[in-house]
Write an enzyme that holds these catalytic residues in place. Structure first.
Site, PDB file in Angstrom:
ATOM      1  N   ARG A  38       0.821  -1.203   0.000  1.00  0.00           N
ATOM      2  CA  ARG A  38       0.000   0.000   0.000  1.00  0.00           C
ATOM      3  C   ARG A  38       0.852   1.248   0.000  1.00  0.00           C
ATOM      4  O   ARG A  38       1.976   1.269   0.503  1.00  0.00           O
ATOM      5  CB  ARG A  38      -0.974  -0.003   1.170  1.00  0.00           C
TER       6      ARG A  38
ATOM      7  N   TYR B   4      -8.758   4.908  -3.704  1.00  0.00           N
ATOM      8  CA  TYR B   4      -9.785   5.921  -3.487  1.00  0.00           C
ATOM      9  C   TYR B   4      -9.112   7.189  -2.977  1.00  0.00           C
ATOM     10  O   TYR B   4      -8.001   7.152  -2.431  1.00  0.00           O
ATOM     11  CB  TYR B   4     -10.857   5.438  -2.496  1.00  0.00           C
TER      12      TYR B   4
END
EC number: 1.-.-.-
Length: 462
Positions: free
Chosen positions: A210, A243
């Site tokens: 991530r 997002y």
């Protein structure tokens, strides 16, 4: 005498763990006039700078616990994660084909597979660390103690205080303990037993990478619309979700990759990783996905995805000790709802602790019996739903990673998963927390009535 619970004294609760659920619960208990002490094992609050999103329902639960929590969320830069455009303010979850190239003349084009309307501000995303930083300001500083790693809890009887011993040798006496100490919970290990497989998380055979990416770079990689809205790129044995966060100045991007191997160390869930491994996993995928992968750092952490599904906790309570959040039901992140379910836990517990205070102050039942009844109620109300989430999160990841996505002849078969995915999503989003509160109050009241009846019968016999 020291260590004995005195009737009428305010309830004192120790929360173990200073993650989002632990701090939200502390705010809620303080609002209900419960004396709270929050113990965190690290030097400061431990959330990393990755993104997190909350459903509208979870945010309404925050409002019920204490409106200051929602204020903290909004002040930390939360934004709707997936509004379509000015004409349609609703949030959507979108699944798109991340693997196949459908138009040679437009490498940015990806086939939309499915879209679910999550409603107005259906999801709000922010950075975990920024939310926690804002949230901690709501708590009086004397409530929090850092560098406190729990070693043991001594139970000396229902009406005696619990003795907490920390690794540094210090001890604390409290009426009750709520373990919010995450997936590697020491409190869970204490109440379920050392060596019990349910005391420990287990590898799901998925790894995650991530990062946060500046919005301008994300737009170049994905195109403006996809960069500014949540999208989940699915394909064989992997998927990429992203997002917007930080007032839409960045995107939070996470890549998940299937791993057939065993994780070498179940005590250490993070290992050094590299972008080269990601590039191999996403080789042959659509140009947009590979563009995003190229924006991850060359050297980065590789997170093993563990959960509590293989050996679910058979109960969340033992006497005056209780588990909540990931300590009770750590799930894989594929529903994006683990923290949301933890917020529901916090609302349930805040409701119960208010009733315990009422019971104790009115001298209806003893403090020990009231706390034990409250935690029995919590277990009865919350365990089934929260364990369902752990199972369902595994299930939806299987949808995303289907090998059929790579075979055009099997696309129709692969796409049949989305109706089930919608039903599972609605079960999370449309949870009736008002009904949960009613059931919680009724269940606790029934237990209290049984205790009063038992006490009355005991007095008659004497």
């Amino acid at each position: 005498m020291p260590g004995t619970v005195r009737p009428g004294e305010p309830v004192q609760v120790a929360i173990i763990g200073g993650g989002i659920v632990g701090v939200v619960l502390a705010v809620g208990l303080i609002r209900q006039n419960v004396k709270v002490r929050l113990f965190e094992q690290s030097q400061g609050f431990r959330e990393i700078g990755a993104g997190i999103a909350f459903t509208a329902n979870a945010i309404r639960c925050m409002e019920q616990i204490d409106p200051a929590i929602v204020t903290a969320l909004r002040s930390s830069g939360s934004v709707p994660t997936s509004t379509g455009d000015e004409k349609d303010p609703n949030d959507y979850l979108r699944w798109i084909d991340g693997y196949n190239l459908h138009r040679e003349d437009d490498p940015y084009y990806q086939r939309m597979l499915y879209k679910i309307n999550a409603g107005y501000r259906g999801f709000e995303g922010c950075r975990r660390d920024q939310f926690l930083e804002a949230l901690v300001k709501v708590i009086p500083p004397e409530v929090v103690e850092c560098k406190k790693r729990l070693e043991s809890i001594e139970e000396r009887g229902l009406e005696e205080k619990l003795i907490l011993t920390f690794v540094d040798g210090t001890t604390v006496e409290v009426d009750a303990v709520i373990g919010c100490d995450g997936i590697k919970s020491r409190v869970r290990e204490i109440i379920l037993g050392e060596g019990n497989p349910a005391s420990y998380p287990h590898y799901t055979h998925k790894v995650a990478y991530r990062t946060l990416i500046p919005m301008e770079d994300a737009i170049k990689a994905l195109g403006e619309y996809k960069a500014k809205n949540q999208h989940n790129h699915v394909g064989p044995n992997a998927h990429l979700i992203h997002y917007p966060v930080a007032n839409k100045k960045m995107i939070n991007a996470t890549a998940f990759v299937s791993d057939p191997n065993e994780w070498p160390n179940d005590r250490q869930m993070v290992a050094p990783g590299c972008r080269e491994d990601m590039e191999k996993a996403f080789a042959g995928w659509s140009p947009c996905v590979r563009n995003v992968v190229n924006l991850f750092p060359k050297e980065l952490d590789k997170w093993a995805v563990f959960d509590l599904w293989d050996y679910p906790a058979p109960f969340y309570n033992k006497g005056k000790i209780c588990l909540a959040g990931d300590a009770a039901h750590a799930s894989s992140p594929h529903h994006g709802a683990g923290a949301c379910i933890g917020i529901e836990d916090a609302l349930c517990l805040a409701t119960l602790m208010k009733q315990v205070n009422v019971s104790v102050q009115a001298s209806r039942v003893s403090k020990g019996k009231a706390l034990s009844a409250a935690f029995e109620t919590f277990n009865a109300i919350r365990r089934t739903r929260s364990q369902w989430l752990v199972n369902s999160s595994r299930r939806v990841c299987d949808f995303y990673h289907q090998p059929e996505w790579a075979d055009p002849a099997k696309w129709v078969k692969a796409e049949t998963c989305f109706e089930e995915l919608k039903d599972r999503s609605y079960k999370i989003w449309h949870f009736d927390y008002d009904e949960m509160i009613k059931e919680t109050l009724k269940s606790y009241s029934n237990r209290e009535a049984a205790l009063l009846q038992e006490s009355s019968e005991g007095s008659v016999e004497k």
